[in-house]
Write a protein that holds these residues in place. Structure first.
Motif, PDB file in Angstrom:
ATOM      1  N   GLU A 191      -5.003 -12.465   2.092  1.00  0.00           N
ATOM      2  CA  GLU A 191      -3.881 -12.473   3.012  1.00  0.00           C
ATOM      3  C   GLU A 191      -2.765 -11.583   2.478  1.00  0.00           C
ATOM      4  O   GLU A 191      -2.673 -11.326   1.279  1.00  0.00           O
ATOM      5  N   GLY A 192      -1.922 -11.148   3.402  1.00  0.00           N
ATOM      6  CA  GLY A 192      -0.782 -10.332   3.006  1.00  0.00           C
ATOM      7  C   GLY A 192      -0.843  -8.933   3.586  1.00  0.00           C
ATOM      8  O   GLY A 192      -1.857  -8.480   4.142  1.00  0.00           O
ATOM      9  N   VAL A 193       0.264  -8.220   3.441  1.00  0.00           N
ATOM     10  CA  VAL A 193       0.390  -6.853   3.943  1.00  0.00           C
ATOM     11  C   VAL A 193      -0.409  -5.896   3.050  1.00  0.00           C
ATOM     12  O   VAL A 193      -0.438  -6.054   1.822  1.00  0.00           O
ATOM     13  N   ILE A 194      -1.047  -4.935   3.688  1.00  0.00           N
ATOM     14  CA  ILE A 194      -1.767  -3.882   2.963  1.00  0.00           C
ATOM     15  C   ILE A 194      -0.906  -2.625   3.001  1.00  0.00           C
ATOM     16  O   ILE A 194      -0.473  -2.186   4.067  1.00  0.00           O
ATOM     17  N   ILE A 195      -0.665  -2.035   1.840  1.00  0.00           N
ATOM     18  CA  ILE A 195       0.161  -0.828   1.745  1.00  0.00           C
ATOM     19  C   ILE A 195      -0.757   0.374   1.559  1.00  0.00           C
ATOM     20  O   ILE A 195      -1.617   0.387   0.667  1.00  0.00           O
ATOM     21  N   VAL A 196      -0.557   1.383   2.411  1.00  0.00           N
ATOM     22  CA  VAL A 196      -1.337   2.623   2.356  1.00  0.00           C
ATOM     23  C   VAL A 196      -0.373   3.761   2.019  1.00  0.00           C
ATOM     24  O   VAL A 196       0.621   3.964   2.728  1.00  0.00           O
TER      25      VAL A 196
ATOM     26  N   GLY B 253       4.121 -10.522  -2.082  1.00  0.00           N
ATOM     27  CA  GLY B 253       2.832 -11.105  -1.736  1.00  0.00           C
ATOM     28  C   GLY B 253       1.908 -10.212  -0.942  1.00  0.00           C
ATOM     29  O   GLY B 253       1.142 -10.701  -0.093  1.00  0.00           O
ATOM     30  N   ALA B 254       1.923  -8.904  -1.188  1.00  0.00           N
ATOM     31  CA  ALA B 254       1.017  -7.994  -0.490  1.00  0.00           C
ATOM     32  C   ALA B 254      -0.409  -8.182  -0.989  1.00  0.00           C
ATOM     33  O   ALA B 254      -0.651  -8.728  -2.084  1.00  0.00           O
ATOM     34  N   ALA B 255      -1.368  -7.719  -0.183  1.00  0.00           N
ATOM     35  CA  ALA B 255      -2.779  -7.890  -0.526  1.00  0.00           C
ATOM     36  C   ALA B 255      -3.274  -6.803  -1.465  1.00  0.00           C
ATOM     37  O   ALA B 255      -4.026  -7.082  -2.407  1.00  0.00           O
ATOM     38  N   ALA B 256      -2.870  -5.553  -1.239  1.00  0.00           N
ATOM     39  CA  ALA B 256      -3.370  -4.443  -2.054  1.00  0.00           C
ATOM     40  C   ALA B 256      -2.569  -3.195  -1.746  1.00  0.00           C
ATOM     41  O   ALA B 256      -1.817  -3.124  -0.761  1.00  0.00           O
TER      42      ALA B 256
END
Length: 367
Positions: free
Chosen positions: A220-225, A246-249
């Motif tokens: 869970e959480g935001v994915i940053i690209v 709490g981001a995912a990756a």
């Protein structure tokens, strides 16, 4: 028998009259007694009276110029002897000292800006410490302590000053997976570089294995690209903010992005060991794969409408950020589901990419 002529084989190119008025037996020039070599007793260029040859005019009737020749050295007057300058005494060359440094040739002019694919190792203008192939030097209290506590990290060597060992022991009590070596700051300065803020701690370790995209989608959480963000300090700061919210990756491009370095790990302040870092060959295709997994992709750009966290309360979100200065590339922008921006009311027009990521993550945490 006629003398040889210039028009006959074996003859001279000069007519017989040019050979002087004095002829002796056998074709040899006969000189009067007491006369030196040919031309010394002559008054001019010829062999007759007044310097003219028989039947010819003198070549030069005016005064003779004995001054210096144009562009050359002055010549000695005719009839005067000019002594040759004595040669310098021979001096043997001293033996070459192989231990002395040899002068270096001028290096090629440096490029003002390196191509993007060659900027992966730059560390914000700082020295990049040398490490054995397949390893990386991590430095700083938080980065070293987090790596020591990570069971997925393979450790090689641990160099600590007495002060650094005491500081790390407060956060992570020993024993550790690797025995520390006591060193002084001078040795670490020589190993890592004097401009590196190592805080007296250095850890040689293997890079972490990147996880798969499927394992990231299960969290869970935001994915940053990150679309070609090349500064390792910005990537490290974004990973630190991602871990805080709490981001995912974090996903970066495989080529135009920094590798795992000590500068990146120090900027992440331990988040490198906790935040998954993926490398994608093609960012546009990665966004398409995220959209296929029901992830709403938001491109962050100043020209978009203001970003609102509550508007995405029921959606899984991926935040796409562009490179420093250039922003999102055209294909990346077109592949995103929408473009959003940040509301800036101050005197500046934009934010650093790591600062913009922190503000956007805070806004998305309001969902």
């Amino acid at each position: 028998m006629k003398p040889p002529h210039g028009n006959r084989p074996g003859g001279s190119s000069r007519p017989p009259s040019d050979r002087g008025p004095y002829r002796g037996p056998g074709g040899q020039s006969a000189r009067p007694p007491g006369q030196g070599p040919r031309g010394e007793a002559r008054g001019g260029h010829g062999g007759g009276p007044g310097g003219a040859r028989d039947g010819q005019k003198p070549r030069h009737d005016g005064p003779r110029y004995d001054g210096p020749r144009p562009g050359g050295k002055p010549s000695a007057p005719r009839g005067e002897f000019q002594a040759r300058a004595p040669r310098e005494e021979f001096k043997p060359r001293p033996p070459r000292d192989d231990s002395a440094p040899r002068p270096q040739r001028d290096a090629a002019p440096q490029r003002l800006s390196a191509p993007p694919q060659r900027q992966r190792e730059h560390d914000g203008g700082r020295h990049t410490p040398d490490a054995p192939k397949g390893t990386v030097w991590l430095y700083g209290h938080h980065a070293v302590a987090a790596a020591l506590a990570n069971p997925a990290r393979r450790l090689r060597r641990l160099l600590l000053t007495e002060e650094a060992e005491a500081a790390i022991s407060k956060h992570l009590p020993p024993p550790w997976a690797v025995t520390p070596e006591k060193v002084d700051r001078g040795r670490l300065d020589h190993l890592l570089g004097r401009d590196v803020v190592h805080q007296g701690a250095a850890l040689l370790a293997d890079p972490l294995a990147p996880p798969s995209l499927q394992s990231v989608l299960e969290k869970e959480g935001v994915i940053i690209v990150l679309d070609q963000v090349t500064d390792p300090r910005n990537v490290g700061a974004i990973m630190r903010s991602a871990a805080a919210f709490g981001a995912a990756a974090v996903i970066t491009q495989d080529r135009n992005a920094p590798e795992e370095t000590g500068g990146l790990a120090k900027a992440a302040s331990g988040a490198l060991e906790k935040m998954p870092l993926l490398r994608a060959v093609n960012i546009a295709r990665t966004i398409i794969a995220l959209k296929a997994a029901n992830v709403w992709c938001i491109g962050l750009d100043a020209g978009g409408k203001p970003l609102s966290g509550p508007a995405f309360a029921d959606r899984r979100v991926a935040l796409v950020l562009g490179a420093e200065g250039e922003g999102l590339r055209r294909l990346t922008r077109e592949t995103c589901d929408e473009i959003a921006g940040l509301t800036i009311k101050g005197a500046v027009e934009s934010l650093n990419v790591s600062a913009a990521a922190s503000v956007a993550l805070y806004e998305l945490s309001k969902r």
